[in-house]
Design a protein around this motif. Structure first.
Motif: not given
Length: 203
Positions: A89, A93-94, A96-97, A126, A129-130, A132-133
């Motif tokens: 996860r 997240r990283e 997508n960010s 961001r 994303l926490l 929904n990654p």
């Protein structure tokens, strides 16, 4: 004459009584000794009590160790599974960010054309994303634009409400319908938001 006979008879009775008492006493003593020997002889038939306890502790320990080992192994596997999922996860997240940062660099005027700022889009994304990654930056921008276009007439249609629907595995169209729009109205709203976002990227 009769007195002597009576005395003799009493002496004989006394002697017989004494003999009877002595015999009864000997019988009681012999019986007690027999019970003592019987009880003593019965003890060796089974294992000493200490042996039984040790054996029970050993068996219990073995069984407990087996369960404990299995439990630790299962807990470890489950923990590793959660750790792996957490790493996946975080990695997603990283990624997508970083993609969002690239989109904002490639289209520096997009945020302003959508009446927001790049920093607001970046920080808001961001945060989303926490929860929904898997959320894509384009989905976040679309949710932001849809909320701006529809929120005045439909107060329940907010960016967070749309993001919650996406996190639940629904599409934007399904989420808009759940929030009160008809199927056609949801479709039209999506088309309008997509067109505005494309125009914002090209200007």
């Amino acid at each position: 004459m009769e007195g002597k006979v009576m005395q003799t008879t009493l002496r004989l009775i006394a002697r017989f009584g004494l003999v009877f008492v002595l015999m009864a006493g000997l019988q009681v003593i012999a019986s007690a000794q027999g019970r003592g020997r019987g009880a003593g002889a019965g003890r060796p038939a089974g294992p000493p009590s200490s042996v039984g306890v040790d054996r029970g502790i050993s068996t219990s320990s073995d069984r407990s160790n087996g369960r404990a080992d299995t439990g630790r192994s299962t807990a470890s596997n489950r923990s590793n599974g959660r750790s792996d999922a957490g790493l996946d996860r975080a990695r997603l997240r990283e990624q997508n960010s970083q993609q969002a940062d690239k989109d904002l660099r490639d289209h520096p005027g997009m945020a302003a054309n959508l009446h927001t700022t790049a920093n607001d889009l970046r920080s808001g994304y961001r945060t989303a994303l926490l929860a929904n990654p898997n959320l894509k930056f384009g989905q976040y921008v679309a949710a932001t634009r849809l909320a701006a276009n529809l929120g005045a007439r439909n107060p329940n249609i907010t960016r967070n409400a749309i993001l919650a629907g996406l996190a639940a595995g629904k599409s934007i169209g399904q989420t808009l319908q759940d929030l009160g729009l008809s199927k056609q109205a949801a479709k039209d709203a999506e088309k309008r938001a997509d067109r505005e976002i494309k125009d914002a990227k090209h200007h």
